[in-house]
Design an enzyme around this catalytic site. Structure first.
Site, PDB file in Angstrom:
ATOM      1  N   ARG A  58     -10.295  25.774   2.607  1.00 20.09           N
ATOM      2  CA  ARG A  58     -11.010  25.935   3.872  1.00 20.09           C
ATOM      3  C   ARG A  58     -11.760  27.272   3.887  1.00 20.09           C
ATOM      4  NH1 ARG A  58      -7.350  23.895   6.877  1.00 20.09           N
ATOM      5  NH2 ARG A  58      -8.383  21.901   7.088  1.00 20.09           N
ATOM      6  N   LYS A  64      -4.262  33.915   2.348  1.00 20.95           N
ATOM      7  CA  LYS A  64      -4.572  32.490   2.255  1.00 20.95           C
ATOM      8  C   LYS A  64      -6.041  32.230   2.571  1.00 20.95           C
ATOM      9  CE  LYS A  64      -3.489  27.967   4.119  1.00 20.95           C
ATOM     10  NZ  LYS A  64      -2.840  27.216   5.182  1.00 20.95           N
ATOM     11  N   ASP A  72     -13.127  18.073   7.245  1.00 23.97           N
ATOM     12  CA  ASP A  72     -12.138  17.095   6.809  1.00 23.97           C
ATOM     13  C   ASP A  72     -11.541  17.658   5.531  1.00 23.97           C
ATOM     14  OD1 ASP A  72     -10.829  14.616   7.443  1.00 23.97           O
ATOM     15  OD2 ASP A  72     -11.708  13.795   5.623  1.00 23.97           O
ATOM     16  N   GLY A  97      -5.559  24.536  17.648  1.00 18.89           N
ATOM     17  CA  GLY A  97      -5.237  25.326  16.465  1.00 18.89           C
ATOM     18  C   GLY A  97      -6.387  25.340  15.474  1.00 18.89           C
ATOM     19  N   THR A 130     -12.883  18.197  17.156  1.00 20.97           N
ATOM     20  CA  THR A 130     -11.434  18.032  17.115  1.00 20.97           C
ATOM     21  C   THR A 130     -10.886  18.265  18.517  1.00 20.97           C
ATOM     22  OG1 THR A 130      -9.364  18.723  16.051  1.00 20.97           O
ATOM     23  CG2 THR A 130     -10.940  20.450  16.554  1.00 20.97           C
ATOM     24  N   ASP A 150       1.632  23.468   2.692  1.00 18.25           N
ATOM     25  CA  ASP A 150       1.622  24.862   2.219  1.00 18.25           C
ATOM     26  C   ASP A 150       2.881  25.277   1.454  1.00 18.25           C
ATOM     27  OD1 ASP A 150      -0.876  25.031   3.355  1.00 18.25           O
ATOM     28  OD2 ASP A 150      -0.336  26.526   4.866  1.00 18.25           O
TER      29      ASP A 150
END
EC number: 3.6.1.66
Length: 194
Positions: free
Chosen positions: A175, A169, A67, A12, A8, A149
């Site tokens: 994730r 979270k 992904d 972040g 990526t 979210d």
């Protein structure tokens, strides 16, 4: 332990992966900006593998990619693979999704994440999948997080992702689940074989 190249250009996402992989003590670095990977897969798994494999081969190093997306049952899995392109901004994506669900009472949805690791030759050595089931709210709630979210409600926690702390979270998210599986399977990777 090798450095993993993160498939990526998003700092972040690099920071988030470092948080998840901290227990392993591995080093992560962003892929070179000139390497572009077109996501042509028809599943989250295919796209994660494609990104990890192409970046690993391009730099001849181990690479990691993920992904993910949101699949809404009443919309036949949409936005799915196109979650990030469902609008230009988070606000637009949320508005479009809420409009598509106007008048719909069955609002079940799943966040799905696949994480893949590829060896320097591009071969996929490990892939894990995490799913977090919830519902889509009728309006945004909370100001933490990003993306969908504020409208992804977890009934058992009585909160949206955007109402949770980062730590809360990470424990329950798609994730977080995918990376937790990866950490448990990590010892099986044979870094010295490549």
């Amino acid at each position: 332990m090798p450095t993993l190249i993160v498939a990526t250009g998003n700092p972040g996402k690099l920071a988030e992966m470092q948080t998840y992989l901290e227990p392993l003590g591995c080093q992560l670095t962003l892929k070179p900006t000139e390497i572009e990977v077109e996501e042509t897969g028809s599943t989250f798994y295919e796209n994660a593998c494609l990104k990890a494999s192409q970046v690993a081969k391009a730099v001849n190093q181990w690479a990691i990619a993920d992904d993910s997306g949101l699949a809404v049952d009443a919309l036949d899995g949409a936005p799915g693979l196109y979650s990030a392109r469902y609008g230009n901004t988070d606000r637009e994506r949320i508005a479009k999704l809420l409009q598509a669900l106007e008048g719909v009472s069955q609002r079940q949805a799943q966040f799905i994440c696949v994480v893949s690791i590829a060896a320097p030759d591009g071969s996929i050595q490990l892939s894990t999948k995490g799913i977090c089931s919830g519902e889509i709210t009728h309006s945004p709630r909370g100001d933490q997080g990003f993306g969908y979210d504020p409208i992804f409600w977890l009934p058992e926690h009585k909160k949206t992702f955007a109402e949770m702390t980062k730590v809360e979270k990470q424990k329950v998210s798609h994730r977080g689940k995918a990376f937790n599986k990866l950490i448990h399977q990590w010892p099986g990777l044979k870094f010295d074989s490549f």
